[in-house]
Design an enzyme around this catalytic site. Sequence first.
Site, mmCIF file in Angstrom:
data_model
loop_
_atom_site.group_PDB
_atom_site.id
_atom_site.type_symbol
_atom_site.label_atom_id
_atom_site.label_comp_id
_atom_site.label_asym_id
_atom_site.label_seq_id
_atom_site.Cartn_x
_atom_site.Cartn_y
_atom_site.Cartn_z
ATOM 1 N N HIS A 112 -10.457 21.502 -10.067
ATOM 2 C CA HIS A 112 -11.351 22.339 -10.849
ATOM 3 C C HIS A 112 -12.503 22.729 -9.925
ATOM 4 C CE1 HIS A 112 -9.525 20.323 -14.594
ATOM 5 N NE2 HIS A 112 -8.976 21.501 -14.399
ATOM 6 N N GLU A 115 -15.995 21.252 -10.145
ATOM 7 C CA GLU A 115 -16.184 19.801 -10.073
ATOM 8 C C GLU A 115 -16.221 19.448 -8.594
ATOM 9 O OE1 GLU A 115 -13.136 18.266 -12.678
ATOM 10 O OE2 GLU A 115 -13.786 19.617 -14.271
ATOM 11 N N HIS A 244 -12.129 14.329 -10.133
ATOM 12 C CA HIS A 244 -12.712 15.327 -11.036
ATOM 13 C C HIS A 244 -14.147 14.925 -11.369
ATOM 14 C CE1 HIS A 244 -8.977 17.605 -12.331
ATOM 15 N NE2 HIS A 244 -8.471 16.629 -11.602
ATOM 16 N N GLU A 336 -12.637 10.492 -12.802
ATOM 17 C CA GLU A 336 -13.786 11.294 -13.240
ATOM 18 C C GLU A 336 -15.018 10.620 -12.650
ATOM 19 O OE1 GLU A 336 -13.670 14.063 -15.078
ATOM 20 O OE2 GLU A 336 -11.531 14.058 -15.570
HETATM 21 ZN ZN ZN Z 1 -11.473 18.396 -13.849
#
Ligand code: ZN
Length: 512
Positions: A112, A115, A244, A336
């Site tokens: 992404h 990110e 991420h 994350e």
């Molecule tokens: Zn992501």
Amino acid sequence: MAWPYFLDCDRFFVSDQEGCYDPLVMLRASQETALARMSPEEPSTIIQFTYQSNAQMINVLKKTASKCSDVARTYSIGRSVEGKDLLVIEFSDNPGQHDLLEPEVKLIANMHGNEVLGRQLLIYLTQYLCSEYLLGNHRIQTLINNTRIHIFPSMNPDGYDLAAAEGHVYNGWTSGRANAQNIDLNRNFPDLTSIAYSRRRNKRYRTDHIPIPDSYWFGKVAPETYAVMKWIRSIPFVQSASLHGGELVVSYPYDFSKHPLEEKMFSPTPDEQAFKQLARTYADAHTTMADNDTDRCGASFGRKGGIINGALWYSFAGGMSDFNYLHTNCFEITVELGCDKFPAEEELYTEWKRNKEALLSFMESVHRGIKGIVKDEQGNGIKGASISIRGIRHDIRTAEDGDYWRLVNSGVHILTASAPGYTKVMKKVFLPAQMQKAGRVDFVLKKAVLEPEQVDFPAMDTYDRFDPYNQFERYSLSELGENGEDRQEKPWWWGYFTQFGESTPTWLLRSY
Ligand code: ZN
């Protein structure tokens, strides 16, 4: 050692006897936080904890590979929509080749585009690995000498440009997330999870090496997605982490819910135990991730110790991690890294400190479980042999030279090695807890004459023909044909669809 520091002092840097310093960074942050040091007495790796543009990133990766040319190289796996190189840096004692029994691990970030923390952490990690290797850091030398590490800091460089143009203060939740075709890359992989679920009624169902369905190719396939699929099919990766941002948690497959109407539902793979251990490896080594405050980024969900099953958090189809697990041998977790997708530059050094040990521990943890070689009676490795574990409906297949890696937790396991045209061999294995390296289990298979109905899985050549990727050469080979001529200008899947004509081949009916 003639070269104790990573940075060359160019005109933007001041230097003293200890190294090079960026005066701007020194002003922005305290001396303590501007430089990463192992200890004041020893020479140490010096990294600029700033953001890097795509061009700067490519430059750092290439410079790092040339500083550490004995143990590193860069290679491209393709191009983004806007034509940017998708550049990977590899660390290994033999860069550019797979070593027998040496496990391969990958780290991916910035899938992404907005990110961005993971991207920076991976850039710093490459500098750290190179520099510490040269400085004689024993831990890093052991890691690189025994592991092939692939680091891919930016899977979506086009999206990054969009997000970086807005910057830390203005970047919202989604700007730059998708690629330049507005495709969310983590929804763009083939949905093999639905296929795995639909197989469950079959008594002998397996959840590995599921072919990509034809229908997938009629949808939009982003070049970034395609490049990554080709990449993960051509290297025998054992485990992977995709970095991420937006939460602070490690999630693991399945990401797609086993119930079509339940968007938050625990949906474990047959390797739930191994995935939990893998996820914990990262979360426990991170300085704050495993803390049990449940709503640190504003949302409350059932994470335990900083880890959660992906579908229990929220369900989505077409993710990269499910694809890794269901199509290849590779186990991938999603990390994350924090609530802020685009942290302020001053945060970067703090974040590096929070994640450094987690990244190292994760790479080291690939030396776990069971590994070995499957050979024939002449001692030749058998490619594509299946390794099954009783009670786990997910097989691993051997690589080119017959070597395999099977991530599995400690305990007693019944392993079976099988390959078309050979008799099966079964072994009972006890894997002690606290084992510091993978247990070695080799197999020798005898030739057998099998009746066709005894073959209970598709033979390798059938699988190869079914899969459209095999119409392509490996990405590392030249784009020119054998005689140097350009390849035909047909779409790459052309040969696959024209091969069969109108009628469905009978072997398709027999494969699950
Ligand atoms: Zn992501």
